[in-house]
Design an enzyme around this catalytic site. Structure first.
Site, mmCIF file in Angstrom:
data_model
loop_
_atom_site.group_PDB
_atom_site.id
_atom_site.type_symbol
_atom_site.label_atom_id
_atom_site.label_comp_id
_atom_site.label_asym_id
_atom_site.label_seq_id
_atom_site.Cartn_x
_atom_site.Cartn_y
_atom_site.Cartn_z
ATOM 1 N N MET A 143 10.587 5.429 -5.602
ATOM 2 C CA MET A 143 9.719 4.817 -4.609
ATOM 3 C C MET A 143 10.461 3.717 -3.884
ATOM 4 O O MET A 143 11.236 3.079 -4.541
ATOM 5 C CB MET A 143 8.535 4.117 -5.305
ATOM 6 C CG MET A 143 7.323 4.937 -5.536
ATOM 7 S SD MET A 143 6.211 4.876 -4.133
ATOM 8 C CE MET A 143 6.439 6.511 -3.444
ATOM 9 N N PRO A 144 10.311 3.399 -2.676
ATOM 10 C CA PRO A 144 9.635 4.146 -1.623
ATOM 11 C C PRO A 144 10.364 5.456 -1.249
ATOM 12 O O PRO A 144 11.557 5.596 -1.489
ATOM 13 C CB PRO A 144 9.667 3.177 -0.429
ATOM 14 C CG PRO A 144 10.013 1.838 -0.997
ATOM 15 C CD PRO A 144 10.842 2.120 -2.199
ATOM 16 N N ILE A 145 9.569 6.362 -0.672
ATOM 17 C CA ILE A 145 10.105 7.625 -0.153
ATOM 18 C C ILE A 145 9.935 7.618 1.366
ATOM 19 O O ILE A 145 8.823 7.458 1.868
ATOM 20 C CB ILE A 145 9.357 8.835 -0.734
ATOM 21 C CG1 ILE A 145 9.417 8.845 -2.266
ATOM 22 C CG2 ILE A 145 9.917 10.138 -0.163
ATOM 23 C CD1 ILE A 145 8.389 9.772 -2.920
ATOM 24 N N SER A 205 14.432 6.616 -1.526
ATOM 25 C CA SER A 205 14.899 7.955 -1.141
ATOM 26 C C SER A 205 14.647 8.171 0.346
ATOM 27 O O SER A 205 13.625 7.722 0.866
ATOM 28 C CB SER A 205 14.122 9.044 -1.891
ATOM 29 O OG SER A 205 14.188 8.856 -3.283
ATOM 30 N N GLN A 239 6.330 6.173 2.310
ATOM 31 C CA GLN A 239 5.371 6.179 1.197
ATOM 32 C C GLN A 239 5.796 5.121 0.202
ATOM 33 O O GLN A 239 6.957 5.126 -0.240
ATOM 34 C CB GLN A 239 5.370 7.548 0.514
ATOM 35 C CG GLN A 239 4.905 8.675 1.411
ATOM 36 C CD GLN A 239 5.104 10.024 0.753
ATOM 37 O OE1 GLN A 239 6.243 10.493 0.638
ATOM 38 N NE2 GLN A 239 4.029 10.651 0.322
#
Lengths: 61, 61, 61, 61, 61, 61
Positions: free
Chosen positions: A1-3, A40, F7
């Protein structure tokens, strides 16, 4: 996380995509304080036949 | 904004995809009152080997 | 299949969302020839604090 | 419904993808109690040039 | 990597969601051979007013 | 186009989200050469009960 997902038209060079992943990761880390190792980035490249604005595809303009 | 994504199995013609972008944009504009210029449509085409329902892929049926 | 996702700012009425699902499904069925029973529509509503264009969020304009 | 999307690097065999769809569907059905017929699985395969962690793409390592 | 997204109607218990994340991760690891530490699972819960099949929302049935 | 989706777990301040949209837009514009006016950023915030790595949710750690 975050993506992070970046959707864009195909056609950028490999160098541009490498820089994109590097600089977007930095921007996200700077502002969210997430460590870079947790971030990512996914690039999704689209054909101009598969993307449109205002009802008209990029390939039809 | 709005951003519309249509995921479907590959195999539609270029004409079908052009009509899809045009008619989906109209449907979204009619119902949300967003101006067409603000509406993006992305088509994501999938291989039958990469999509399944009920545990069985389209390519295995 | 097909799966349609509509991302838009929150604020539409329940009637608008019902019409959106109905009319988008028709547009996708008409153009792709997929039967309506196979078409799913997902609405994702966003806060103006979570969406921006040109580097500026909707909530900051 | 439910709709499951699996994003992964390309390179798995066709058998692995078949098993993936089957076993993920079972896991989702077991835990959510949704009937299998209602569960869709989409596989999105990525090139190592289009995915990175910690600012570095898989293709640059 | 891999990144798994499960979209489903809201209403599952916290225990069901914990089991979902655990069992989906196992299914993906078993079949793709990715180590579990590399597998992320995201659950997106939808309101019945924001999801429809065959042109009709879950909240209208 | 491009469309960027971030996200992340909920909990960032409004200022952090404003800076995130601004700096990610700059990073994408710098590297892809897309004009800023064409770049959209969507933030999707997740509850720790809806996100897990290695089979374990953030809320269970």
């Amino acid at each position: 996380m975050p993506i992070v997902t970046v959707q864009m038209l195909e056609g950028r060079s490999d160098d541009q995509k490498r820089d994109l992943v590097e600089q977007v990761t930095e921007a996200v880390s700077n502002t969210t304080k997430a460590p870079k190792e947790k971030i990512s980035v996914v690039i999704e490249e689209m054909s101009p036949a598969n993307y449109g604005v205002a009802g008209k595809r990029a390939s039809d303009q």
